[in-house]
Scaffold this active site. Structure first.
Site, PDB file in Angstrom:
ATOM      1  N   SER A   1      41.888  36.452  47.540  1.00 11.61           N
ATOM      2  CA  SER A   1      42.793  37.595  47.643  1.00 11.61           C
ATOM      3  C   SER A   1      42.081  38.799  47.048  1.00 11.61           C
ATOM      4  O   SER A   1      41.072  38.644  46.340  1.00 11.61           O
ATOM      5  CB  SER A   1      44.080  37.300  46.849  1.00 11.61           C
ATOM      6  OG  SER A   1      44.863  38.459  46.656  1.00 11.61           O
TER       7      SER A   1
ATOM      8  N   TYR B   1      48.551  34.219  39.258  1.00  9.14           N
ATOM      9  CA  TYR B   1      47.958  34.228  40.593  1.00  9.14           C
ATOM     10  C   TYR B   1      46.530  34.782  40.535  1.00  9.14           C
ATOM     11  O   TYR B   1      45.595  34.207  41.113  1.00  9.14           O
ATOM     12  CB  TYR B   1      48.836  35.067  41.506  1.00  9.14           C
ATOM     13  CG  TYR B   1      48.408  35.170  42.941  1.00  9.14           C
ATOM     14  CD1 TYR B   1      48.640  34.132  43.837  1.00  9.14           C
ATOM     15  CD2 TYR B   1      47.791  36.328  43.420  1.00  9.14           C
ATOM     16  CE1 TYR B   1      48.278  34.242  45.174  1.00  9.14           C
ATOM     17  CE2 TYR B   1      47.421  36.454  44.748  1.00  9.14           C
ATOM     18  CZ  TYR B   1      47.663  35.404  45.625  1.00  9.14           C
ATOM     19  OH  TYR B   1      47.292  35.517  46.944  1.00  9.14           O
TER      20      TYR B   1
END
Length: 271
Positions: free
Chosen positions: A158, A171
């Site tokens: 990401s 995350y």
């Protein structure tokens, strides 16, 4: 327009394949000639603000892949369960005959200020995103080495694997971990002609509705919200756009690329 057949007679393994990027990747590779081994947990997660994928979602992925004329072996398996994941992969290889591409895509996300993340949120996110990626690679790489024909591995990271996006500390930690793991594996597997890369999308329209993240971005808009701004005039990427990049980096067109971080980020990372 006919897709190029860059993966004819090859087999791709995709985790988190029931919807979103995983489904798009399974369909993209099938459209380019690959057979597919697909798994998804098809379960609810305690820490996410959105519902989990379902068996019906996975069945739709099967339908879409088969509509391309390719074969698919799909199973309900959780990347946190190494033994179950390994059995599903072994069954797929037994039925389809080989393994060429591995896409560790399964992942979850939730939002909170770092010091307010619960122990349960932290553990579930680490278990699915980071340990699940490790399990996927650990199960698959021995097959690629034994096969002796090289291969391509992609971990879904990401923009949060390259920058400190606020409100997603757990995350971010997993996505940075995935990025580092890929670099090490790229070094270790280079002699086997097995390439390992990471892709780094910004927001993707996957059905993961972040009801706990968006209010925080709005609350801190004047101080932290700009970290989420993109350079290109789009707010979100489609799963098919990410799948197209993943297919390219796994193809022979990118055969000299390994240990790289490939952004699909609308220019987010240069802001």
């Amino acid at each position: 327009m006919t897709s190029p057949q860059r993966f004819e007679n090859k087999v791709v393994f995709v985790t988190g394949a029931a919807r979103g990027q995983g489904r798009a990747e399974a369909v993209r590779f099938a459209s380019e000639g690959a057979d597919v081994i697909a798994i998804d947990a098809c379960t609810e997660f305690a820490s996410t603000p959105y519902p989990g994928a379902t068996r019906d979602d996975l069945a739709e992925t099967v339908r879409l892949v088969e509509s391309t004329g390719r074969r698919i072996v799909a199973a309900t398996a959780d990347v946190r369960d190494f033994d179950g994941l390994s059995r599903a992969l072994a069954d797929g290889i037994d039925r389809l005959g080989r393994l060429d591409v591995v896409i560790a895509n399964a992942g979850i996300c939730s939002g909170a200020l770092s010091w307010e993340i619960t122990a349960e949120q932290w553990q579930e996110t680490v278990d699915v995103n980071l340990t699940g990626t490790f399990h996927t690679a650990k199960a698959a790489i021995p097959y690629l080495i034994e096969q002796g024909e090289g291969g391509a591995v992609v971990f879904t990271s990401s923009v949060s694997g390259l920058k400190g996006t606020p409100f997603t500390g757990h995350y971010v930690a997993t996505k940075h971990g995935i990025t580092g793991l890929a670099k090490t594996m790229a070094n270790e597997l280079g002699e086997h002609r097995i390439r390992v890369n990471t892709v780094h999308p910004a927001g993707v329209d996957t059905g993961m509705k972040m009801r706990d993240l968006h209010p925080l971005i709005a609350k801190y808009a004047s101080t932290l919200g700009s970290i989420y701004q993109n350079t290109l005039p789009y707010t979100i990427t489609q799963p098919e756009d990410v799948a197209a990049v993943v297919a390219w980096v796994c193809s022979d067109e990118a055969k000299y690329i390994t240990g790289a971080q490939i952004p699909v980020d609308l220019g987010n990372l240069i802001r």
